[in-house]
Design an enzyme around this catalytic site. Structure first.
Site, PDB file in Angstrom:
ATOM      1  N   ARG A  22      83.920  42.210-126.537  1.00 16.06           N
ATOM      2  CA  ARG A  22      83.927  43.448-127.326  1.00 16.06           C
ATOM      3  C   ARG A  22      84.477  44.637-126.565  1.00 16.06           C
ATOM      4  O   ARG A  22      84.697  45.700-127.157  1.00 16.06           O
ATOM      5  CB  ARG A  22      82.521  43.725-127.877  1.00 16.06           C
ATOM      6  N   ALA A  70     113.595  87.838 -96.019  1.00 20.37           N
ATOM      7  CA  ALA A  70     113.449  87.313 -97.375  1.00 20.37           C
ATOM      8  C   ALA A  70     114.753  86.671 -97.824  1.00 20.37           C
ATOM      9  O   ALA A  70     115.836  87.150 -97.495  1.00 20.37           O
ATOM     10  CB  ALA A  70     113.061  88.444 -98.321  1.00 20.37           C
ATOM     11  N   LEU A 117      73.467  38.201-113.693  1.00 21.34           N
ATOM     12  CA  LEU A 117      74.287  37.447-114.658  1.00 21.34           C
ATOM     13  C   LEU A 117      75.514  38.273-115.015  1.00 21.34           C
ATOM     14  O   LEU A 117      75.398  39.350-115.596  1.00 21.34           O
ATOM     15  CB  LEU A 117      73.472  37.137-115.911  1.00 21.34           C
ATOM     16  N   GLU A 131      66.657  37.353-130.790  1.00 20.48           N
ATOM     17  CA  GLU A 131      67.934  38.072-130.775  1.00 20.48           C
ATOM     18  C   GLU A 131      68.171  38.698-132.143  1.00 20.48           C
ATOM     19  O   GLU A 131      67.797  38.125-133.174  1.00 20.48           O
ATOM     20  CB  GLU A 131      69.070  37.104-130.438  1.00 20.48           C
ATOM     21  N   ARG A 190      97.292  68.523-101.734  1.00 17.44           N
ATOM     22  CA  ARG A 190      97.465  67.065-101.788  1.00 17.44           C
ATOM     23  C   ARG A 190      96.966  66.424-100.500  1.00 17.44           C
ATOM     24  O   ARG A 190      96.608  67.090 -99.542  1.00 17.44           O
ATOM     25  CB  ARG A 190      98.934  66.759-102.091  1.00 17.44           C
TER      26      ARG A 190
HETATM   27  C1  UD1 Z   1      70.997  39.966-123.779  1.00 23.12           C
HETATM   28  C2  UD1 Z   1      69.641  39.408-124.235  1.00 23.12           C
HETATM   29  C3  UD1 Z   1      69.014  40.421-125.188  1.00 23.12           C
HETATM   30  C4  UD1 Z   1      68.861  41.747-124.484  1.00 23.12           C
HETATM   31  C5  UD1 Z   1      70.184  42.224-123.909  1.00 23.12           C
HETATM   32  C6  UD1 Z   1      69.941  43.405-122.997  1.00 23.12           C
HETATM   33  C7  UD1 Z   1      69.833  36.983-124.305  1.00 23.12           C
HETATM   34  C8  UD1 Z   1      70.014  35.796-125.164  1.00 23.12           C
HETATM   35  N1  UD1 Z   1      69.859  38.163-124.924  1.00 23.12           N
HETATM   36  O1  UD1 Z   1      71.790  40.096-124.948  1.00 23.12           O
HETATM   37  O2  UD1 Z   1      67.732  39.942-125.615  1.00 23.12           O
HETATM   38  O3  UD1 Z   1      68.341  42.708-125.391  1.00 23.12           O
HETATM   39  O4  UD1 Z   1      70.797  41.199-123.112  1.00 23.12           O
HETATM   40  O5  UD1 Z   1      71.144  43.966-122.536  1.00 23.12           O
HETATM   41  O6  UD1 Z   1      69.659  36.852-123.113  1.00 23.12           O
HETATM   42  N2  UD1 Z   1      76.200  36.132-119.273  1.00 23.12           N
HETATM   43  C9  UD1 Z   1      76.589  35.145-118.413  1.00 23.12           C
HETATM   44  N3  UD1 Z   1      76.880  33.913-118.916  1.00 23.12           N
HETATM   45  C10 UD1 Z   1      76.784  33.623-120.236  1.00 23.12           C
HETATM   46  C11 UD1 Z   1      76.387  34.647-121.116  1.00 23.12           C
HETATM   47  C12 UD1 Z   1      76.100  35.896-120.605  1.00 23.12           C
HETATM   48  O7  UD1 Z   1      76.682  35.351-117.208  1.00 23.12           O
HETATM   49  O8  UD1 Z   1      77.039  32.470-120.597  1.00 23.12           O
HETATM   50  C13 UD1 Z   1      75.930  37.470-118.724  1.00 23.12           C
HETATM   51  C14 UD1 Z   1      76.860  38.507-119.298  1.00 23.12           C
HETATM   52  O9  UD1 Z   1      78.034  38.616-118.492  1.00 23.12           O
HETATM   53  C15 UD1 Z   1      76.009  39.768-119.255  1.00 23.12           C
HETATM   54  C16 UD1 Z   1      74.588  39.252-119.355  1.00 23.12           C
HETATM   55  O10 UD1 Z   1      74.630  37.861-119.058  1.00 23.12           O
HETATM   56  O11 UD1 Z   1      76.181  40.445-118.034  1.00 23.12           O
HETATM   57  C17 UD1 Z   1      74.017  39.438-120.774  1.00 23.12           C
HETATM   58  O12 UD1 Z   1      74.825  38.727-121.682  1.00 23.12           O
HETATM   59  P1  UD1 Z   1      75.289  39.344-123.066  1.00 23.12           P
HETATM   60  O13 UD1 Z   1      76.130  38.334-123.754  1.00 23.12           O
HETATM   61  O14 UD1 Z   1      75.809  40.698-122.895  1.00 23.12           O
HETATM   62  O15 UD1 Z   1      73.876  39.382-123.817  1.00 23.12           O
HETATM   63  P2  UD1 Z   1      73.386  40.394-124.926  1.00 23.12           P
HETATM   64  O16 UD1 Z   1      73.916  39.941-126.240  1.00 23.12           O
HETATM   65  O17 UD1 Z   1      73.656  41.775-124.511  1.00 23.12           O
END
Ligand code: UD1
Ligand code: CA
Length: 473
Positions: free
Chosen positions: A23, A436, A16, A168, A346
């Protein structure tokens, strides 16, 4: 790295990585931010490949094209195939995973990974796949002193290794927030999870479709989701902001330093040493504080790198000494060479065996012959220096005429006098000498002496004559 087979031959990964990563406050997509010298997403993809995944699906959304291009450029031969799945709107981690449904073999075990959790180890993924095979699914947990904004994992009352639900941080009650066991964001799940995802609502603080809620529903149905506690809790560190990025980068570097020390490298002050995980160091090499070995640098054995040595994409053979504050880039250094202090080598330069580059000497696209020396205040560019030649202090190859870069050749055993200007293209023969202070504009034959400077004049009593107002002698 050799691929080790997973216990399940049909293990695929869904990574994902579609989120915006607000942030980070960045113009760059979050998965491409570097940790340990490489985009964080590449660490996750490598872990999936090394865990034996037969294919990898990356869910992309925010700035998808950039992410895709970088990932494609980084794939090596032998890596499992990567396909991209688009999540047009980022509606949550559950929604992100759901996008992969039509791509994944319904019989496969799916490792669901987060593109922002780059410390994940292949062994952990194999443990997850194995644990999932025993029940329905598995997820990685860690117990952290400061669980911060991570999801809290609530185990079943009757079994601490079995999930009840995940909450969460933003949605948690004070009692739930006090739980230190967190969700690492790493799971092994069957394709049945896609059915659960269809049942997940958005009644939470972020109004998103949470993957974590699908697991809660599965657990409520009585299915077993094993909680796999990470031996090294730092593996769970995710990158949500720049602080996290620094921490994860330092962990990756430290992990590599620990491995190097285990393999026989002396690292005097690991907290002040950077060896990017892509760099290699041989046994019995000593790294002093403040050394940086970056990119695809390889260092042989028995080398000493002193304070402030900065090397990127450099190949050092055995028994090389890099003295303090020397900067080397994309060059090759053969055995028994010494560089520095304050040496600068270099790209496209090669220092042959036993040669010496000293204080404030800069080389570019230059081959320095065996045992040749350039010890002080020198610039050698686009040049070839023969074996055993000696380059006097303050020598400059004048390689640029304003339009073209021209070559200088210095024969074996030549002696270049201090402060010689070599106006390229020019060749100084074998065993030849330049006086030199000479400006050398014409080739010098083998064994000859070339002097190209104004003859010295003596004007006696100059001080007195000047006082009398005489112009010249
Ligand atoms: C998520 C978990 C949390 C866990 C944490 C660990 C959920 C709801 N929460 O929170 O329980 O402790 O990861 O790191 O799953 N992403 C997508 N599409 C979206 C949203 C997110 O691809 O619509 C991807 C983000 O790019 C990221 C990953 O999913 O790589 C996690 O998403 P993020 O929003 O960072 O979740 P956390 O708040 O960290
Ligand atoms: Ca995250």
């Amino acid at each position: 790295m050799p691929k080790q087979g997973s216990s399940n031959p049909q293990t695929v990964a869904v990574v994902l990585a579609a989120g915006q990563g607000t942030r980070m406050r960045s113009s760059r997509p979050k998965p491409l931010h570097a940790v340990g010298g490489r985009p964080m997403l590449s660490w996750v993809l490598d872990a999936a490949g090394d865990a034996g995944c037969t294919s990898i699906f990356v869910v992309v959304g925010h700035r998808a094209d950039e992410v895709r291009q970088v990932v494609e450029a980084m794939r090596d031969e032998g890596d499992p195939p990567v396909a991209f799945v688009e999540q047009l709107e980022q509606l949550g981690t559950g929604h992100a995973l759901a996008q992969a449904e039509s791509h994944v073999d319904p019989k496969a075990t799916i490792l669901v990974l987060s593109g922002d959790v780059p410390l994940v180890r292949p062994a952990t993924l194999r443990r997850l796949a194995d644990a999932a095979a025993e029940g329905w699914g598995a997820m990685a947990t860690a117990t952290l002193e400061e669980p911060g904004s991570l999801g809290r994992v609530l185990a079943r009352g009757d079994d601490a290794d079995r999930l009840e639900r995940i909450v969460e941080a933003r949605d948690a009650s004070p009692a739930e927030l006090a739980v230190h066991r967190i969700n690492a964001g790493l799971y092994a799940l069957p394709a049945g999870v896609f059915d659960d995802l269809r049942r997940v609502g958005t009644a939470n603080a972020q109004g998103e479709i949470y993957l974590t809620d699908a697991l809660g529903l599965a657990a409520a149905d009585g299915r077993t989701i094993a909680l796999v506690e990470l031996e090294d809790p730092s593996e769970a560190l995710g990158v949500n902001d720049r602080h996290d990025q620094t921490r994860v980068h330092q962990r990756l570097v430290r992990r590599h330093l620990d491995q190097l020390m285990a393999d026989g490298v002396t690292i005097l002050d690991p907290d002040r040493t950077t060896v990017e995980p892509t760099a290699r160091v041989g046994t019995d090499t000593i790294l002093h504080p403040g050394v940086s070995l970056l990119g695809h640098t390889t260092v042989g054995s028995g080398c000493i790198l002193h304070q402030g040595a900065w090397l990127r994409d450099v190949r050092l053979a055995d028994d090389v000494e890099i003295l303090p504050y020397s900067v080397l880039e994309s060059c090759e250094v053969r055995s028994d060479v010494a560089v520095g202090p304050f040496g600068r080598v270099r790209p496209a330069s090669v220092l042959l065996e036993g040669s010496r580059v000293g204080n404030f000497v800069e080389l570019k696209k230059t081959i320095l012959g065996r045992g040749a020396k350039a010890s002080h205040l020198t610039y050698l560019g686009d040049s070839e220096v023969g074996d055993g030649a000696n380059i006097g202090a303050g020598t400059i190859t004048c390689n640029y005429d304003g339009k073209n870069k021209n070559r200088t050749e210095i024969g074996a055993g030549a002696f270049i006098g201090s402060d010689t200007m070599l106006i390229a293209p020019v060749r100084v023969g074998e065993r030849a000498t330049t006086g030199a202070g000479s400006t050398i504009t014409q080739d010098v034959p083998d064994d000859a002496l070339a002097v190209g400077r104004a003859r010295q004049r003596i004007i006696p009593d100059w001080t007195e004559r000047k006082a009398r107002g005489e112009k010249d002698g």
